[in-house]
Design an enzyme around this catalytic site. Structure first.
Site, PDB file in Angstrom:
ATOM      1  N   LYS A  47       8.453  -6.214   2.288  1.00 31.35           N
ATOM      2  CA  LYS A  47       9.618  -7.022   2.649  1.00 31.35           C
ATOM      3  C   LYS A  47      10.336  -6.375   3.841  1.00 31.35           C
ATOM      4  O   LYS A  47      10.678  -7.030   4.804  1.00 31.35           O
ATOM      5  CB  LYS A  47      10.536  -7.117   1.424  1.00 31.35           C
ATOM      6  CG  LYS A  47      11.739  -7.986   1.600  1.00 31.35           C
ATOM      7  CD  LYS A  47      12.463  -8.127   0.271  1.00 31.35           C
ATOM      8  CE  LYS A  47      13.896  -8.533   0.460  1.00 31.35           C
ATOM      9  NZ  LYS A  47      14.649  -8.580  -0.789  1.00 31.35           N
TER      10      LYS A  47
ATOM     11  N   GLU B 188       5.319   4.609   1.695  1.00 29.81           N
ATOM     12  CA  GLU B 188       3.998   4.531   1.075  1.00 29.81           C
ATOM     13  C   GLU B 188       3.141   3.458   1.748  1.00 29.81           C
ATOM     14  O   GLU B 188       1.993   3.689   2.125  1.00 29.81           O
ATOM     15  CB  GLU B 188       4.115   4.183  -0.423  1.00 29.81           C
ATOM     16  CG  GLU B 188       4.711   5.259  -1.290  1.00 29.81           C
ATOM     17  CD  GLU B 188       6.218   5.188  -1.397  1.00 29.81           C
ATOM     18  OE1 GLU B 188       6.874   4.633  -0.471  1.00 29.81           O
ATOM     19  OE2 GLU B 188       6.762   5.694  -2.390  1.00 29.81           O
TER      20      GLU B 188
ATOM     21  N   GLY C 242      12.336  -7.982  -4.341  1.00 25.30           N
ATOM     22  CA  GLY C 242      10.936  -7.544  -4.394  1.00 25.30           C
ATOM     23  C   GLY C 242      10.273  -7.848  -5.727  1.00 25.30           C
ATOM     24  O   GLY C 242       9.188  -8.428  -5.790  1.00 25.30           O
ATOM     25  N   ARG C 243      10.941  -7.496  -6.815  1.00 28.02           N
ATOM     26  CA  ARG C 243      10.321  -7.670  -8.142  1.00 28.02           C
ATOM     27  C   ARG C 243      10.269  -9.124  -8.599  1.00 28.02           C
ATOM     28  O   ARG C 243       9.722  -9.426  -9.655  1.00 28.02           O
ATOM     29  CB  ARG C 243      11.036  -6.789  -9.168  1.00 28.02           C
ATOM     30  CG  ARG C 243      12.535  -7.021  -9.278  1.00 28.02           C
ATOM     31  CD  ARG C 243      13.197  -5.877 -10.024  1.00 28.02           C
ATOM     32  NE  ARG C 243      14.653  -5.920  -9.998  1.00 28.02           N
ATOM     33  CZ  ARG C 243      15.412  -5.477  -9.007  1.00 28.02           C
ATOM     34  NH1 ARG C 243      14.851  -4.986  -7.924  1.00 28.02           N
ATOM     35  NH2 ARG C 243      16.731  -5.517  -9.082  1.00 28.02           N
TER      36      ARG C 243
ATOM     37  N   GLU D 276      14.219  -2.102 -13.543  1.00 31.88           N
ATOM     38  CA  GLU D 276      14.832  -1.984 -12.219  1.00 31.88           C
ATOM     39  C   GLU D 276      16.037  -2.930 -12.129  1.00 31.88           C
ATOM     40  O   GLU D 276      17.017  -2.640 -11.448  1.00 31.88           O
ATOM     41  CB  GLU D 276      13.796  -2.314 -11.137  1.00 31.88           C
ATOM     42  CG  GLU D 276      14.201  -1.817  -9.757  1.00 31.88           C
ATOM     43  CD  GLU D 276      13.069  -1.908  -8.752  1.00 31.88           C
ATOM     44  OE1 GLU D 276      12.073  -1.184  -8.904  1.00 31.88           O
ATOM     45  OE2 GLU D 276      13.173  -2.700  -7.823  1.00 31.88           O
TER      46      GLU D 276
ATOM     47  N   HIS E 151      -4.796   0.948 -32.550  1.00 31.52           N
ATOM     48  CA  HIS E 151      -5.545   2.187 -32.759  1.00 31.52           C
ATOM     49  C   HIS E 151      -4.905   3.321 -31.981  1.00 31.52           C
ATOM     50  O   HIS E 151      -5.541   4.341 -31.721  1.00 31.52           O
ATOM     51  CB  HIS E 151      -6.995   1.992 -32.322  1.00 31.52           C
ATOM     52  CG  HIS E 151      -7.665   0.895 -33.082  1.00 31.52           C
ATOM     53  ND1 HIS E 151      -8.408   1.122 -34.214  1.00 31.52           N
ATOM     54  CD2 HIS E 151      -7.631  -0.454 -32.912  1.00 31.52           C
ATOM     55  CE1 HIS E 151      -8.842  -0.033 -34.690  1.00 31.52           C
ATOM     56  NE2 HIS E 151      -8.369  -0.999 -33.937  1.00 31.52           N
TER      57      HIS E 151
ATOM     58  N   LYS F  26      13.581   6.620  -1.835  1.00 35.45           N
ATOM     59  CA  LYS F  26      12.949   6.376  -0.528  1.00 35.45           C
ATOM     60  C   LYS F  26      13.573   7.292   0.529  1.00 35.45           C
ATOM     61  O   LYS F  26      12.879   7.903   1.331  1.00 35.45           O
ATOM     62  CB  LYS F  26      13.136   4.910  -0.108  1.00 35.45           C
ATOM     63  CG  LYS F  26      12.284   3.905  -0.886  1.00 35.45           C
ATOM     64  CD  LYS F  26      12.398   2.513  -0.273  1.00 35.45           C
ATOM     65  CE  LYS F  26      11.649   1.459  -1.050  1.00 35.45           C
ATOM     66  NZ  LYS F  26      11.636   0.135  -0.456  1.00 35.45           N
TER      67      LYS F  26
END
Ligand code: G6Q
Length: 522
Positions: free
Chosen positions: A209, A215, A269-270, A355, A386, A513
């Site tokens: 965005k 990264e 973003g999310r 977030e 399990h 960041k």
């Protein structure tokens, strides 16, 4: 207009809920079922092909009435109205919150700063459709004139988790393109992904965005360097596209202006997988399926907006979650889908919920003195049975569960599916009913002497009375997955409204960041 500013703990409903909690706390769900033979029907309802059974919760009708009173005192209706109509409810960033506009299938205009954004939304969707069709058909060629075989999404957080989860969840609907994801700034992983790829037939989608995320830019540069070992700068336009709001930076990277898919500041973003951030989804399953996914989101939006709160899935889930978080003091919730396809759902929901609602300052800018966002975790059934389910069954913590099941399997393999679903029902039943000392005794009486039985007995008793919701859906399709994701988005929203926090900023992410740049050893 901004959201209203109401401290939930100062409402009348909150006080009533505190009193009511002391009544409910010692009550066994079994007793509630015995007292009310229609409990399962009364605490279940249907929306399209979704059935929510919330009867196995430590609630009675009074609990739900009081929780609804709380929602009303916190002005939930007003908040929903503002959420859908483009009010700047993301106050700290002075932005509207309009992921719902991205999947709006109605004819209504959606205004941001006096401009209808729907034409731009439709334009970007049309561009995605055209592009997806060309890549899938082979008309779009890489730099040596060969058709694309592989797609790599380079992005992180909101620019990764959503598309990654949907592509994996809907792999049944996939075409011939192979889809890969690079997110972590881990050079080894980048090499692992690239090692099996042919630069001539690989399409890279850089999704950011801001186009400033360390990264993503680092990974994009590594990939570009690898690509340029064989190709020229001018070939980048054939194999790289970008999704961003920051067109200038994208062009600096060498990507052609025609290969930029825009997104907007009013999409977090999310919440962005419904936008061009979902390009890898549309490429993997074709635009028609992507559009059905949007339709599923839209259907849930309509339900959330229009259904009475008593029969409203996101509202009900949010209120029950608040009940455990703020009154029972449970700190986490586990989400367990009974399909391997949804293996990435939990990481996606972790970001969505944690977030958004991992905040400790209220809408006044004051520290909250009550609990907000809970910890979300999970994985697929039956695998978890399990593994970690032991702690949910016999541990010391109250961990409400969302079980998600599908009536039909995609390949129609009845026998294993029946077993899978038997486990879906059995887990909820085991949590609810537990196993009493008498039942354990009965089971063991033919297997040893009384002394041994008595010694083992306490370890084999299950307390029960552990809460869960069962969400039963007809079939995993692009549409039902769209509805499922929108359901959790709206649940998160309702919780944020009631907790009086801002759910749409993420200063915690931004601090990380900033500091990573400072700590970088050159
Ligand atoms: C999401 C967050 C965060 C964001 C990533 C990537 O809501 O803001 O996870 O999506 O940090 O950001 P860019 O898309 O700007 O690279």
């Amino acid at each position: 207009m901004a959201l209203q500013n109401i401290n939930p703990t100062k409402t009348k409903a909150w006080k009533k809920l505190e009193n009511h909690f002391t009544e409910i706390k010692p009550v066994e769900m079994k007793t509630l079922f015995q007292k009310n033979k229609n409990r399962k029907e009364e605490f279940s309802f249907q929306f399209e092909d979704f059935n929510l059974d919330y009867s196995k919760n430590r609630i009675d009708q009074k609990t739900m009435d009081l929780l609804l009173e709380l929602a009303n005192e916190c002005q939930l209706t007003d908040a929903i109205e503002k959420y859908f109509s483009g009010d700047k409810i993301n106050t700290t960033e002075n932005r509207a919150v309009l992921h719902t506009a991205l999947r709006n299938k109605g004819n209504n205009a959606v205004q941001v700063d006096g401009t209808d954004i729907m034409p731009e939304v439709r334009e970007t969707l049309a561009k995605m459709e055209q592009f997806s069709n060309k890549v899938i058909s082979g008309e779009f060629k890489g730099y040596t004139g060969k058709a694309i075989t592989d797609v790599v999404n380079i992005g992180i957080g909101g620019s990764d988790l959503g598309p990654r989860m949907v592509v994996e969840s809907l792999q049944f609907y996939k075409n011939h393109l192979n889809t890969h994801f690079i997110s972590n700034v881990d050079g080894d992983h980048v090499v692992e992904v690239l090692k099996n790829l042919n630069p001539e037939t690989t399409l890279f989608i850089i999704v950011s965005k801001t186009f400033t995320t360390q990264e993503t830019l680092t990974n994009a540069l590594t990939v570009k360097k690898w690509f340029l070992q064989n190709a020229k700068e001018s070939d980048i336009q054939h194999n790289f596209v970008a999704v961003s709001t920051n067109v200038e930076k994208v062009l600096d990277f060498g990507i052609d202006a025609n290969n930029v898919f825009t997104m907007w500041n009013w999409v977090g973003g999310r919440y962005s997988l419904w936008s061009a951030v979902g390009l890898s989804i549309s490429l993997a399953i074709g635009f028609k399926n992507f559009d059905n996914f949007l339709k599923g989101g839209y259907a849930m939006d309509q339900h959330f907006k229009n259904a009475d709160f008593e029969k409203n899935i996101p509202v009900t889930l949010a209120l029950i979650s608040i009940w455990y978080n703020n009154f029972f003091g449970s700190e986490s919730e586990v989400v367990i889908p009974y399909t391997q396809y949804l293996e990435k759902l939990a990481p996606f929901l972790q970001q969505l919920s944690m977030e958004s609602n991992g905040k400790s300052v209220d809408r006044n800018g004051k520290p909250v003195n009550y609990q907000t966002g809970n910890i979300i975790w999970g994985n697929t059934g039956t695998n978890v049975q399990h593994a970690f389910m032991q702690l949910v069954h016999q541990g010391t913590k109250i961990i409400p569960v969302d079980f998600i099941g599908f009536k039909e399997s995609l390949y129609g393999n009845k026998e294993p599916h029946n077993k899978l679903m038997a486990n879906f029902y059995a887990q909820a039943e085991a949590l609810y009913a537990g196993k009493t000392a008498e039942e354990v005794h009965l089971d063991m009486k033919f297997h040893g002497d009384l002394k041994k039985i008595n010694a083992l007995l306490p370890f084999k008793v299950f307390e029960g009375n552990k809460p869960s919701n069962a969400i039963l859906i007809e079939k995993l399709t692009p549409k039902s997955l769209g509805s499922l994701i929108a359901m959790y988005e709206h649940k998160t929203f309702v919780q944020g409204v009631i907790w009086n926090i801002f759910s749409f900023d993420q200063f915690g992410v931004e601090l990380g960041k900033e500091l990573a740049h400072k700590f970088l050893v050159k």
